[in-house]
Structure formats: structure tokens, C-alpha cells
Design a protein around this motif. Sequence first.
Motif, short mmCIF file in Angstrom:
data_model
loop_
_atom_site.label_atom_id
_atom_site.label_comp_id
_atom_site.label_asym_id
_atom_site.label_seq_id
_atom_site.Cartn_x
_atom_site.Cartn_y
_atom_site.Cartn_z
N ARG A 138 -6.36 -1.41 11.16
CA ARG A 138 -7.04 -2.44 10.38
C ARG A 138 -6.03 -3.46 9.88
O ARG A 138 -4.84 -3.17 9.74
CB ARG A 138 -7.82 -1.82 9.23
CG ARG A 138 -6.98 -1.17 8.20
CD ARG A 138 -7.84 -0.32 7.25
NE ARG A 138 -6.99 0.48 6.41
CZ ARG A 138 -6.55 0.11 5.22
NH1 ARG A 138 -6.91 -1.04 4.71
NH2 ARG A 138 -5.76 0.88 4.52
N MET A 139 -6.50 -4.65 9.60
CA MET A 139 -5.65 -5.72 9.11
C MET A 139 -5.71 -5.76 7.58
O MET A 139 -6.76 -5.51 7.00
CB MET A 139 -6.12 -7.07 9.66
CG MET A 139 -6.17 -7.13 11.17
SD MET A 139 -4.57 -6.93 11.91
CE MET A 139 -4.09 -8.61 12.02
N ILE A 140 -4.59 -6.07 6.96
CA ILE A 140 -4.52 -6.22 5.52
C ILE A 140 -4.12 -7.67 5.22
O ILE A 140 -3.10 -8.14 5.71
CB ILE A 140 -3.47 -5.26 4.90
CG1 ILE A 140 -3.74 -3.81 5.31
CG2 ILE A 140 -3.41 -5.41 3.39
CD1 ILE A 140 -5.05 -3.25 4.84
N VAL A 141 -4.95 -8.36 4.44
CA VAL A 141 -4.67 -9.75 4.07
C VAL A 141 -4.59 -9.79 2.55
O VAL A 141 -5.62 -9.84 1.88
CB VAL A 141 -5.76 -10.71 4.59
CG1 VAL A 141 -5.41 -12.14 4.25
CG2 VAL A 141 -5.96 -10.54 6.09
N GLU B 191 -4.66 3.91 0.04
CA GLU B 191 -4.45 2.85 1.03
C GLU B 191 -4.68 3.35 2.44
O GLU B 191 -5.10 2.58 3.31
CB GLU B 191 -3.04 2.27 0.90
CG GLU B 191 -2.89 1.34 -0.27
CD GLU B 191 -1.61 0.55 -0.25
OE1 GLU B 191 -1.03 0.37 0.84
OE2 GLU B 191 -1.18 0.10 -1.32
N ALA B 192 -4.40 4.61 2.69
CA ALA B 192 -4.49 5.15 4.05
C ALA B 192 -5.93 5.42 4.48
O ALA B 192 -6.27 5.26 5.66
CB ALA B 192 -3.69 6.44 4.16
N ARG C 133 -0.53 -5.20 9.47
CA ARG C 133 -1.38 -4.10 9.94
C ARG C 133 -1.53 -3.09 8.83
O ARG C 133 -0.79 -3.09 7.86
CB ARG C 133 -0.76 -3.46 11.18
CG ARG C 133 -0.87 -4.32 12.38
CD ARG C 133 -2.05 -3.89 13.20
NE ARG C 133 -2.26 -4.83 14.28
CZ ARG C 133 -3.43 -5.10 14.79
NH1 ARG C 133 -4.50 -4.50 14.35
NH2 ARG C 133 -3.57 -5.94 15.77
N GLY C 134 -2.50 -2.17 9.01
CA GLY C 134 -2.78 -1.14 8.02
C GLY C 134 -1.53 -0.43 7.54
O GLY C 134 -0.52 -0.38 8.22
N THR C 135 -1.64 0.19 6.38
CA THR C 135 -0.49 0.80 5.73
C THR C 135 -0.33 2.27 6.07
O THR C 135 0.65 2.86 5.70
CB THR C 135 -0.60 0.66 4.20
OG1 THR C 135 -1.82 1.26 3.79
CG2 THR C 135 -0.54 -0.79 3.80
N CYS D 103 -8.73 -5.70 3.16
CA CYS D 103 -9.01 -5.41 4.57
C CYS D 103 -10.32 -6.10 4.97
O CYS D 103 -11.38 -5.75 4.45
CB CYS D 103 -9.12 -3.90 4.76
SG CYS D 103 -9.85 -3.36 6.30
N PRO D 104 -10.27 -7.08 5.88
CA PRO D 104 -11.50 -7.76 6.29
C PRO D 104 -12.54 -6.80 6.89
O PRO D 104 -13.74 -6.96 6.64
CB PRO D 104 -11.02 -8.77 7.33
CG PRO D 104 -9.59 -9.03 6.98
CD PRO D 104 -9.07 -7.71 6.47
#
Length: 137
Positions: free
Chosen positions: A116-119, A59-60, A133-135, A15-16
Motif C-alpha cells: 500500500r502507498m502512504i501519503v 502501521e503494519a 510504500r507501506g511501512t 493510505c489512499p
Amino acid sequence: MRQRKQLEVYYDEWCPLCGGIRRRLERWDWLHALRFRSIRDGEAVTDMVSRGISPDALEARMHVRCAGSGKIDSGIAAVLRLCSRVPLLMALCPAVWVTIKLGFGERLYDWIASRRMIVPAGGCLEDGCHVKRGTSS
């Protein structure tokens, strides 16, 4: 005494936003109270699962574990615990505490976390990155 006050901070390195917050907290951690552990590290996940925290929960929400007591907080409670350990953030403790007591702090935290973004590491291909997007739900 320092070991007793230390916090293990479980965060998502994919997550950036989370990574940026980690870097900022590392600069502000003058008391060396924080130890960061990525939830993308199998050893960190195994450690938390053995303490009753599921990978989905990791993750949440961000989690922190007090080294002295072993107490684990997540979400807005983890933010409050972090603020109490970082001198530059200590002034925010009353405001964060009020959001918890008024009942909207956790909802606000979850709203931010869900956006939040997940990369994923190694997730970028020649045609670009496919960002997710977030999980959390």
C-alpha cells in the motif's frame, strides 16, 4: 445491544487504499456498527498502546476492537470481524474464514498491506509528492 456489537476500526488515513475502503464501508454500514479511528490521531494510538498494541503494529496492519468485549483483532482476523458486521460483506465470511484455516489468509493480507502507498498529510512539496510504500516489513 448496539454498543456491544460496535467495532472500533483503526486504519491509516495516510493510505489512499485504506481511506477508500473506509469510505465504502461507511456507505455499507447500515447497522451503524463501525466507528473509525485514524492511527495518525495521537489519542487513538495512546488508547491502543495502553491495550498492548505498538504503534509499529498499528502501521503494519488494520486493527479492530470490539466495544463490548474489548477483544482486538488485526490483519485477516480484523477483516473477518468487519465482514461479520457489514451486511453486504457477510457472504464473504466463509471464504475469509477458509483462508485463515488453510493458513494463507494472513500472508495474503500482509502481502497486500506491504504494497500500500502512504501519503503523509502535508508531505507534498511544490515539486510534487514523495510517496512512500507501506511501512510493514
